[in-house]
Design a protein around this motif. Structure first.
Motif, PDB file in Angstrom:
ATOM      1  N   TYR A  75      -5.509  21.636  37.050  1.00 30.90           N
ATOM      2  CA  TYR A  75      -4.495  22.432  37.733  1.00 30.90           C
ATOM      3  C   TYR A  75      -4.695  23.926  37.497  1.00 30.90           C
ATOM      4  O   TYR A  75      -5.337  24.343  36.534  1.00 30.90           O
ATOM      5  CB  TYR A  75      -3.078  21.989  37.373  1.00 30.90           C
ATOM      6  N   GLN A  76      -4.113  24.671  38.425  1.00 31.92           N
ATOM      7  CA  GLN A  76      -4.102  26.132  38.369  1.00 31.92           C
ATOM      8  C   GLN A  76      -2.663  26.608  38.470  1.00 31.92           C
ATOM      9  O   GLN A  76      -1.938  26.248  39.403  1.00 31.92           O
ATOM     10  CB  GLN A  76      -4.920  26.715  39.525  1.00 31.92           C
ATOM     11  N   ASP A  77      -2.223  27.386  37.490  1.00 33.99           N
ATOM     12  CA  ASP A  77      -0.899  28.001  37.493  1.00 33.99           C
ATOM     13  C   ASP A  77      -1.019  29.487  37.780  1.00 33.99           C
ATOM     14  O   ASP A  77      -1.935  30.151  37.263  1.00 33.99           O
ATOM     15  CB  ASP A  77      -0.199  27.826  36.146  1.00 33.99           C
ATOM     16  N   LEU A 137       3.861  29.117  40.424  1.00 36.50           N
ATOM     17  CA  LEU A 137       3.182  28.304  41.434  1.00 36.50           C
ATOM     18  C   LEU A 137       2.098  27.481  40.759  1.00 36.50           C
ATOM     19  O   LEU A 137       1.332  28.015  39.948  1.00 36.50           O
ATOM     20  CB  LEU A 137       2.562  29.200  42.506  1.00 36.50           C
ATOM     21  N   ARG A 138       2.058  26.199  41.067  1.00 42.99           N
ATOM     22  CA  ARG A 138       1.014  25.322  40.525  1.00 42.99           C
ATOM     23  C   ARG A 138       0.393  24.495  41.630  1.00 42.99           C
ATOM     24  O   ARG A 138       1.093  23.966  42.498  1.00 42.99           O
ATOM     25  CB  ARG A 138       1.569  24.391  39.459  1.00 42.99           C
ATOM     26  N   TYR A 139      -0.939  24.383  41.551  1.00 40.19           N
ATOM     27  CA  TYR A 139      -1.671  23.450  42.414  1.00 40.19           C
ATOM     28  C   TYR A 139      -2.542  22.583  41.515  1.00 40.19           C
ATOM     29  O   TYR A 139      -3.266  23.096  40.660  1.00 40.19           O
ATOM     30  CB  TYR A 139      -2.544  24.196  43.425  1.00 40.19           C
ATOM     31  N   SER A 140      -2.467  21.269  41.702  1.00 33.04           N
ATOM     32  CA  SER A 140      -3.202  20.353  40.837  1.00 33.04           C
ATOM     33  C   SER A 140      -3.885  19.275  41.663  1.00 33.04           C
ATOM     34  O   SER A 140      -3.392  18.845  42.708  1.00 33.04           O
ATOM     35  CB  SER A 140      -2.267  19.712  39.805  1.00 33.04           C
ATOM     36  N   GLN A 165      -3.052  15.121  45.230  1.00 30.03           N
ATOM     37  CA  GLN A 165      -2.809  16.510  44.875  1.00 30.03           C
ATOM     38  C   GLN A 165      -1.306  16.744  44.768  1.00 30.03           C
ATOM     39  O   GLN A 165      -0.515  16.042  45.402  1.00 30.03           O
ATOM     40  CB  GLN A 165      -3.403  17.460  45.919  1.00 30.03           C
ATOM     41  N   ARG A 166      -0.926  17.726  43.965  1.00 28.54           N
ATOM     42  CA  ARG A 166       0.477  18.054  43.787  1.00 28.54           C
ATOM     43  C   ARG A 166       0.602  19.558  43.614  1.00 28.54           C
ATOM     44  O   ARG A 166      -0.240  20.191  42.961  1.00 28.54           O
ATOM     45  CB  ARG A 166       1.069  17.339  42.568  1.00 28.54           C
ATOM     46  N   TYR A 167       1.652  20.109  44.210  1.00 24.13           N
ATOM     47  CA  TYR A 167       1.911  21.532  44.051  1.00 24.13           C
ATOM     48  C   TYR A 167       3.420  21.750  44.030  1.00 24.13           C
ATOM     49  O   TYR A 167       4.198  20.953  44.572  1.00 24.13           O
ATOM     50  CB  TYR A 167       1.258  22.355  45.167  1.00 24.13           C
ATOM     51  N   TYR A 168       3.812  22.817  43.350  1.00 24.88           N
ATOM     52  CA  TYR A 168       5.224  23.159  43.331  1.00 24.88           C
ATOM     53  C   TYR A 168       5.381  24.668  43.189  1.00 24.88           C
ATOM     54  O   TYR A 168       4.505  25.369  42.677  1.00 24.88           O
ATOM     55  CB  TYR A 168       5.978  22.425  42.218  1.00 24.88           C
ATOM     56  N   THR A 203       3.908  15.968  46.496  1.00 28.97           N
ATOM     57  CA  THR A 203       2.755  15.187  46.061  1.00 28.97           C
ATOM     58  C   THR A 203       2.165  14.469  47.257  1.00 28.97           C
ATOM     59  O   THR A 203       2.895  13.813  48.011  1.00 28.97           O
ATOM     60  CB  THR A 203       3.156  14.156  44.988  1.00 28.97           C
TER      61      THR A 203
END
Length: 234
Positions: free
Chosen positions: A129-131, A145-148, A180-183, A203
């Protein structure tokens, strides 16, 4: 005590230099009575070692390896009484946090997991993941923001990770299968007495056509969550 657990725990932390430290523990435990997923006395062990590297105040990183062995029930064909067998889990993690500007922090994490037991095939999994954290000093708004991306061979090799949430809420979802999941999390202090939290998470699974079961069944491969919270101080 009534904790149904006895054992020995030994932890250590060593400062190698001004920016390198090593920490870890050794934990041997036993359960003299039955517990969840184990219908007889069982034993286990848990080892962890972590190397921390902090060359500057705005850079924090570590590499961690954890090995855990415990016993759980399993049942073979024509075995009417459950047996217990060893379950092993290897976890390797790399994490780094660094500032690219006074108001922006980036965090990266990579997890690799190997799950083994006596009757099922070995499962593998990873999480990446990237925050991006925006923390301005001149405006009362914070954004996360997170993308995983994740992929595991099954639920046994699932990976947990902490997520920022609204005030007084707690979010540690499990990542399994492939997707993949992002928030996006926003916190805005509108007035000294008024604060607002907004959170949107989604998700997407690459290998599923439905999510959940029963009344929670979703006909599709994606799931979204929306949260809003207002705090008024009187």
């Amino acid at each position: 005590s009534i904790a149904n657990e006895t054992g020995m725990y030994f932890g250590v932390k060593a400062l190698i230099s001004s920016y390198i430290s090593v920490s870890g523990y050794i934990d041997h435990f036993s359960f003299p009575w039955l517990k969840y997923r184990t219908s007889s006395p069982s034993i286990g062990k848990d080892y962890l070692i972590q190397i921390n590297f902090v060359p500057k105040n705005d850079i924090n990183s570590y590499v961690r390896y954890r090995y855990k062995n415990k016993q759980e029930n399993y049942r073979l064909d024509y075995n009417y009484m459950p047996q217990i067998g060893d379950v092993e889990r290897h976890e390797l993690r790399f994490f780094i946090s660094y500032n690219i500007a006074n108001d922006i922090i980036l965090k990266n994490r990579l997890d690799l997991v190997v799950f083994e037991n006596e009757i099922e095939s070995t499962e593998y999994g990873y999480l990446l993941y990237q925050d991006i954290l925006y923390r301005p000093h001149t405006f009362p708004l914070e954004a996360t923001l997170r993308y995983s991306l994740f992929a595991t061979d099954g639920y046994n090799s699932r990976i947990y990770t902490y997520e920022n949430d609204v005030l007084y809420a707690f979010s540690v979802p499990s990542y399994f299968n492939s997707g993949q999941r992002y928030y996006l999390m926003l916190k805005w202090k509108i007035l000294p007495q008024l604060s607002l939290w907004l959170r949107y998470a989604r998700t997407n699974y690459f290998d599923q056509n439905t999510i959940g079961s029963g009344n929670d069944l979703i006909d599709g491969n994606s799931k979204s969550e929306i949260k809003a919270e207002i705090k008024i101080r009187l």
